[in-house]
Write a protein that holds these residues in place. Structure first.
Motif, mmCIF file in Angstrom:
data_model
loop_
_atom_site.group_PDB
_atom_site.id
_atom_site.type_symbol
_atom_site.label_atom_id
_atom_site.label_comp_id
_atom_site.label_asym_id
_atom_site.label_seq_id
_atom_site.Cartn_x
_atom_site.Cartn_y
_atom_site.Cartn_z
ATOM 1 N N PHE A 1 -9.619 6.458 -8.441
ATOM 2 C CA PHE A 1 -8.420 6.409 -7.597
ATOM 3 C C PHE A 1 -7.148 6.630 -8.409
ATOM 4 N N TYR A 2 -7.013 5.875 -9.499
ATOM 5 C CA TYR A 2 -5.741 5.920 -10.239
ATOM 6 C C TYR A 2 -5.680 7.062 -11.246
ATOM 7 N N LEU A 3 -6.770 7.297 -11.916
ATOM 8 C CA LEU A 3 -6.737 8.282 -12.991
ATOM 9 C C LEU A 3 -7.106 9.676 -12.496
ATOM 10 N N GLN A 4 -8.181 9.744 -11.760
ATOM 11 C CA GLN A 4 -8.647 11.058 -11.335
ATOM 12 C C GLN A 4 -8.030 11.491 -10.012
ATOM 13 N N GLU A 5 -7.184 10.619 -9.475
ATOM 14 C CA GLU A 5 -6.379 10.918 -8.295
ATOM 15 C C GLU A 5 -7.213 11.375 -7.104
ATOM 16 N N GLU A 6 -8.380 10.795 -6.964
ATOM 17 C CA GLU A 6 -9.179 11.090 -5.773
ATOM 18 C C GLU A 6 -8.657 10.236 -4.621
ATOM 19 N N SER A 7 -8.791 10.750 -3.423
ATOM 20 C CA SER A 7 -8.258 10.015 -2.280
ATOM 21 C C SER A 7 -9.164 8.844 -1.922
ATOM 22 N N GLN A 8 -8.566 7.896 -1.229
ATOM 23 C CA GLN A 8 -9.330 6.723 -0.792
ATOM 24 C C GLN A 8 -10.498 7.160 0.097
ATOM 25 N N ASP A 9 -10.234 8.103 1.006
ATOM 26 C CA ASP A 9 -11.294 8.562 1.918
ATOM 27 C C ASP A 9 -12.467 9.143 1.144
ATOM 28 N N GLU B 1 0.843 -1.195 0.000
ATOM 29 C CA GLU B 1 0.000 0.000 0.000
ATOM 30 C C GLU B 1 0.884 1.252 0.000
ATOM 31 N N LEU B 2 1.907 1.219 0.837
ATOM 32 C CA LEU B 2 2.807 2.369 0.921
ATOM 33 C C LEU B 2 3.584 2.539 -0.380
ATOM 34 N N VAL B 3 4.028 1.422 -0.943
ATOM 35 C CA VAL B 3 4.781 1.493 -2.200
ATOM 36 C C VAL B 3 3.900 2.100 -3.290
ATOM 37 N N GLU B 4 2.652 1.665 -3.316
ATOM 38 C CA GLU B 4 1.746 2.208 -4.336
ATOM 39 C C GLU B 4 1.490 3.701 -4.112
ATOM 40 N N ARG B 5 1.336 4.076 -2.850
ATOM 41 C CA ARG B 5 1.119 5.502 -2.580
ATOM 42 C C ARG B 5 2.340 6.319 -2.976
ATOM 43 N N TYR B 6 3.520 5.719 -2.843
ATOM 44 C CA TYR B 6 4.721 6.416 -3.302
ATOM 45 C C TYR B 6 4.672 6.568 -4.827
ATOM 46 N N SER B 7 4.269 5.499 -5.513
ATOM 47 C CA SER B 7 4.139 5.564 -6.977
ATOM 48 C C SER B 7 3.178 6.666 -7.391
ATOM 49 N N LEU B 8 2.122 6.808 -6.614
ATOM 50 C CA LEU B 8 1.106 7.812 -6.935
ATOM 51 C C LEU B 8 1.474 9.202 -6.427
ATOM 52 N N GLY B 9 2.622 9.294 -5.711
ATOM 53 C CA GLY B 9 3.060 10.584 -5.181
ATOM 54 C C GLY B 9 2.177 11.059 -4.047
ATOM 55 N N ARG B 10 1.672 10.108 -3.261
ATOM 56 C CA ARG B 10 0.740 10.491 -2.206
ATOM 57 C C ARG B 10 1.284 10.261 -0.793
ATOM 58 N N LEU B 11 2.592 10.070 -0.688
ATOM 59 C CA LEU B 11 3.165 9.931 0.656
ATOM 60 C C LEU B 11 3.470 11.308 1.217
ATOM 61 N N THR B 12 3.484 11.388 2.527
ATOM 62 C CA THR B 12 3.930 12.636 3.150
ATOM 63 C C THR B 12 5.437 12.749 2.939
ATOM 64 N N GLU B 13 5.961 13.929 3.173
ATOM 65 C CA GLU B 13 7.398 14.134 2.988
ATOM 66 C C GLU B 13 8.190 13.192 3.888
ATOM 67 N N GLN B 14 7.701 13.055 5.112
ATOM 68 C CA GLN B 14 8.405 12.193 6.073
ATOM 69 C C GLN B 14 8.400 10.729 5.609
ATOM 70 N N GLU B 15 7.254 10.278 5.118
ATOM 71 C CA GLU B 15 7.147 8.899 4.625
ATOM 72 C C GLU B 15 8.043 8.699 3.399
ATOM 73 N N SER B 16 8.059 9.705 2.523
ATOM 74 C CA SER B 16 8.887 9.615 1.312
ATOM 75 C C SER B 16 10.363 9.485 1.669
ATOM 76 N N VAL B 17 10.801 10.298 2.630
ATOM 77 C CA VAL B 17 12.214 10.268 3.028
ATOM 78 C C VAL B 17 12.585 8.874 3.518
ATOM 79 N N ARG B 18 11.722 8.328 4.382
ATOM 80 C CA ARG B 18 12.013 6.995 4.953
ATOM 81 C C ARG B 18 12.092 5.936 3.859
ATOM 82 N N PHE B 19 11.111 5.988 2.934
ATOM 83 C CA PHE B 19 11.082 4.953 1.899
ATOM 84 C C PHE B 19 12.231 5.123 0.912
#
Lengths: 212, 235
Positions: free
Chosen positions: B177-185, A12-30
């Protein structure tokens, strides 16, 4: 030698990194982890490919909707032709309806019920002809005196030109018979003809009346 | 094709039975241990300009730095960029700029990120300033190689198959989620999904994508084997 593990970085975290959705702190750690970890580099690469494919396929799927709609309706040209034809047909139908109903014509006031008594006269053009206003419901009281009683006759209504407008069988049983005409008769002269029983079918009587 | 339906709160599992808000089916992740060098010792050896220090620095970081730069900037001039990055790190260590050797990891990451930022900044600057294109200047090839392009196309086709096998609602969830980049919440709130349902849909779609990819690979392997067999039988 100390070790670092991938356990703290789930898919999940790896995917969020791919999507650019990690916080700065999470990104640094990963990032500090995957710079050393070949396995996480592969996971991230796979995740990047999956996300890229999901985005591209999502676009394709979304675009396919209008495309399939176009396929169902044909090309733009075909759609234009169909639309134009439908509009033309609607106009034609409307013209037809208007020409039948003719709402622009002044419709005379129609009474609800009119009743007229018909008697045998010697001449259709004589003064003895009955007049009645246009009505939704016309009741004819027909003089049947001197006719054979208890017989079934054929009653016919024709216009001035002899065109058959309506007919039915009526039972004559007395000096008069009442018949309700189930249609509106416009202005003009009409003839009511009474024919004998089916066996003879001879014209017994003819009555004239005029709708004003 | 299997339908991954999330139409309501109850969800079909792989065997078609219905289960309610079942926990994630993800396999426990394999724990992979990564050996971490003794940073102080490594930094000290680099300061002393010992070849072993340089070798170890390169062995530990080369792949990661390469991967990071390639991911951010593409494969063009990758070798040069990796070399530049090592040069900056080594020079900084020798100058004594790295005061906490145990922070070498973070330091390398910062240098790589600055390299990426500088390159992007340079591109933006050059695009803004350059009015004419110098025909003698080298233009980087930003396209993928044919093999990567083919792989990308295949991935997209596989993903389309996955998306098309889903119900309209499930497909909408993934697209949002993937294309429109909406959050999971946001998606869960607006589409009345639990977090478990959302994650389960994603993981199943991903698993399906993986299965199709494996099948594709097997087909390719069979085709290659057939071609080899056919070719050798003709000789």
């Amino acid at each position: 030698m100390p070790v670092d593990t991938c356990a703290q970085f789930d898919d999940e975290l790896v995917e969020r990194y791919s999507l650019g959705r990690l916080t700065e702190q999470e990104s640094v750690r990963f990032e500090e982890h995957f710079l050393l970890c070949g396995a996480c580099q592969e996971r991230l690469h796979a995740s990047d490919e999956y996300v890229a494919a999901a985005r591209a396929a999502g676009v394709a799927v979304i675009r396919r909707k209008p495309a399939s709609a176009a396929a169902a309706g044909g090309s733009d040209f075909f759609r234009t032709v169909v639309t134009s034809a439908a509009a033309l047909a609607a106009v034609v139908v409307m013209i037809g309806v208007l020409s039948v109903l003719q709402p622009w014509r002044r419709t005379p006031a129609i009474g609800e019920t009119s009743r007229v008594t018909l008697e045998t006269v010697r001449s259709g053009t004589g003064t003895g002809i009955r007049h009645t206003p246009v009505a939704r419901r016309l009741i004819l009281d027909i003089d049947t005196s001197h006719l054979p009683s208890s017989c079934e006759c054929r009653l016919q209504i024709v216009n001035r030109n002899g065109q058959d407008l309506w007919e039915r069988r009526v039972r004559v049983d007395g000096p008069a018979v009442s018949v309700e005409i189930p249609r509106v008769l416009g202005s003009g002269r009409y003839w009511v003809r009474l024919y004998g029983p089916e066996s003879s079918d001879s014209l017994w009587r003819e009555y004239g009346f005029e709708v004003d | 094709m299997e339908s991954l339906s999330l139409a309501d709160a109850r969800m079909p599992d792989r065997d078609g039975e219905r289960v309610e808000d079942e926990p994630m089916e993800e396999q426990p992740e394999e724990t992979i241990a990564v050996e971490v060098p003794d940073w102080s010792d490594l930094v000290e050896r680099i300061r002393r300009e010992e070849p072993s220090g340089m070798e170890e620095l390169y062995r530990v970081f080369a792949r990661g730095i390469r991967f990071y730069l390639c991911r951010q900037l593409g494969p063009q001039e990758l070798d040069d960029r990796v070399h530049d990055t090592f040069l900056i790190v080594v020079q900084a260590i020798r100058r004594g700029d790295l005061r906490e050797p145990e922070r070498l990891m973070g330091f390398v990451r910062t240098v790589v990120r600055r390299q990426v930022a500088a390159h992007i900044d340079g591109l933006v600057h050059s695009r803004r300033e350059e009015v004419e294109i110098d025909i003698n200047s080298r233009l980087p090839d930003t396209t993928w190689n044919p093999e990567q392009t083919l792989a990308s196309r295949e991935n997209i086709a596989l993903m389309r198959r996955v998306l098309e096998s889903l119900s309209r609602r499930d497909r909408e969830i993934l697209v949002r989620f993937y294309l429109q980049e909406e959050s999971q919440d946001q998606i869960c709130r607006e589409m009345e999904l639990t977090e478990t349902q959302f994650r389960l849909l994603k993981s199943r779609a991903k698993a399906r994508f993986g299965e199709l990819g494996k099948k594709k690979l097997q087909q390719k392997a069979l085709s290659a084997l057939f071609l080899r067999t056919y070719s050798s039988s003709r000789h």
